[in-house]
Motif scaffolding. Structure first.
Motif, PDB file in Angstrom:
ATOM      1  N   SER A 134       0.804  -1.052  -0.165  1.00 53.94           N
ATOM      2  CA  SER A 134       0.117   0.126  -0.091  1.00 53.94           C
ATOM      3  C   SER A 134       0.853   1.287   0.490  1.00 53.94           C
ATOM      4  O   SER A 134       0.616   2.096  -0.513  1.00 53.94           O
ATOM      5  CB  SER A 134      -1.314   0.182   1.058  1.00 53.94           C
ATOM      6  OG  SER A 134      -1.983  -1.507   1.308  1.00 53.94           O
ATOM      7  N   VAL A 177      -4.388   2.417   2.358  1.00 53.71           N
ATOM      8  CA  VAL A 177      -4.420   1.950   3.729  1.00 53.71           C
ATOM      9  C   VAL A 177      -3.006   1.922   4.264  1.00 53.71           C
ATOM     10  O   VAL A 177      -2.960   0.378   3.839  1.00 53.71           O
ATOM     11  CB  VAL A 177      -5.842   2.186   4.248  1.00 53.71           C
ATOM     12  CG1 VAL A 177      -5.063   2.441   5.937  1.00 53.71           C
ATOM     13  CG2 VAL A 177      -6.996   3.041   4.206  1.00 53.71           C
ATOM     14  N   THR A 180      -6.098  -4.300   3.902  1.00 55.57           N
ATOM     15  CA  THR A 180      -5.677  -3.285   2.992  1.00 55.57           C
ATOM     16  C   THR A 180      -7.547  -4.164   2.237  1.00 55.57           C
ATOM     17  O   THR A 180      -7.215  -5.853   2.609  1.00 55.57           O
ATOM     18  CB  THR A 180      -5.418  -3.422   1.574  1.00 55.57           C
ATOM     19  OG1 THR A 180      -4.456  -2.671   2.168  1.00 55.57           O
ATOM     20  CG2 THR A 180      -5.863  -3.277   0.713  1.00 55.57           C
ATOM     21  N   ASP A 218      -4.165  -1.922  -6.019  1.00 52.42           N
ATOM     22  CA  ASP A 218      -3.577  -2.337  -4.295  1.00 52.42           C
ATOM     23  C   ASP A 218      -4.660  -3.929  -4.183  1.00 52.42           C
ATOM     24  O   ASP A 218      -5.565  -4.276  -4.427  1.00 52.42           O
ATOM     25  CB  ASP A 218      -4.295  -1.869  -3.877  1.00 52.42           C
ATOM     26  CG  ASP A 218      -3.532  -1.835  -2.728  1.00 52.42           C
ATOM     27  OD1 ASP A 218      -2.387  -2.794  -2.132  1.00 52.42           O
ATOM     28  OD2 ASP A 218      -3.511  -0.987  -0.965  1.00 52.42           O
ATOM     29  N   THR A 219      -3.311  -4.365  -3.204  1.00 54.03           N
ATOM     30  CA  THR A 219      -4.685  -6.084  -3.298  1.00 54.03           C
ATOM     31  C   THR A 219      -4.159  -6.670  -1.600  1.00 54.03           C
ATOM     32  O   THR A 219      -2.876  -5.505  -0.893  1.00 54.03           O
ATOM     33  CB  THR A 219      -4.181  -7.562  -3.819  1.00 54.03           C
ATOM     34  OG1 THR A 219      -2.637  -7.464  -3.698  1.00 54.03           O
ATOM     35  CG2 THR A 219      -3.875  -7.775  -5.279  1.00 54.03           C
TER      36      THR A 219
HETATM   37 MG    MG Z   1      -1.745  -2.676   1.883  1.00 50.71          MG
END
Ligand code: MG
Ligand code: GDP
Length: 162
Positions: free
Chosen positions: A16, A29, A37, A56-57
């Protein structure tokens, strides 16, 4: 259509933080506690006048076996849906068994894969980053997502393959 790069890797490696670097805003975040996340979130980015999406994962499974499966599943989904994949490893920790399991999945990817050695905050960590050549995913790109070190080169390489 705007191309998408998926950011994958196990919890806490700095995905992230790297997403925020790549998009130039603090929207993803970042937490000291793993697993904050949501499963997949996309953000718009722009580099040298080219527009792309950064995905993002997150996701978190308590036990190591569940974690390995969940990160491997993220890799499978990324191979099917993204135009490029950035797999993030914490260079200060080195390649864990979870990282190796993900690398095994990604080595047969037809989607371009870029290996990022994160948390290379200074030169002393460069040798740990270079050790990640052993993952069989090509050149490890050393970056410090928190300081921004190396992220320009990473973005240049990303646009080469996207
Ligand atoms: Mg993350
Ligand atoms: P994620 O779980 O992979 O998304 O990781 P986060 O981005 O939430 O970061 C996890 C922790 O690693 C946070 O405390 C970050 O501040 C820290 N972190 C991320 N990138 C770096 C980096 O380049 N250097 C250092 N020293 N810490 C980092």
């Amino acid at each position: 259509p705007v191309p998408t790069v998926a950011i994958i890797g196990r919890p806490n490696v700095g995905k992230s933080t790297l997403v925020n670097r790549l998009i130039g805003r603090r929207e993803a975040v970042v937490e000291d506690v793993p697993g904050v996340t949501r499963d997949r979130v996309s953000y718009e980015a722009n580099w040298n006048g080219r527009r792309f999406m950064v995905q993002d994962t997150g996701g978190w499974e308590p036990d190591a076996k569940g974690l390995q499966q969940s990160v491997a599943r993220q890799a499978e989904v990324a191979m099917r849906t993204a135009d490029a994949i950035i797999v993030v490893v914490d260079a200060t920790v080195g390649a864990t068994s979870v990282d190796e399991a993900v690398a095994k999945v990604l080595r047969r990817s037809k989607t371009p894969v870029i290996l990022v050695a994160n948390k290379v905050d200074d030169d002393r960590v460069e040798s740990e980053a270079a050790a990640l050549w052993s993952m069989g995913l090509g050149q490890p790109y050393s970056v410090s997502a928190t300081h921004g070190r190396g992220t320009g080169d990473l973005l240049d390489q990303l646009l080469e393959v996207l």
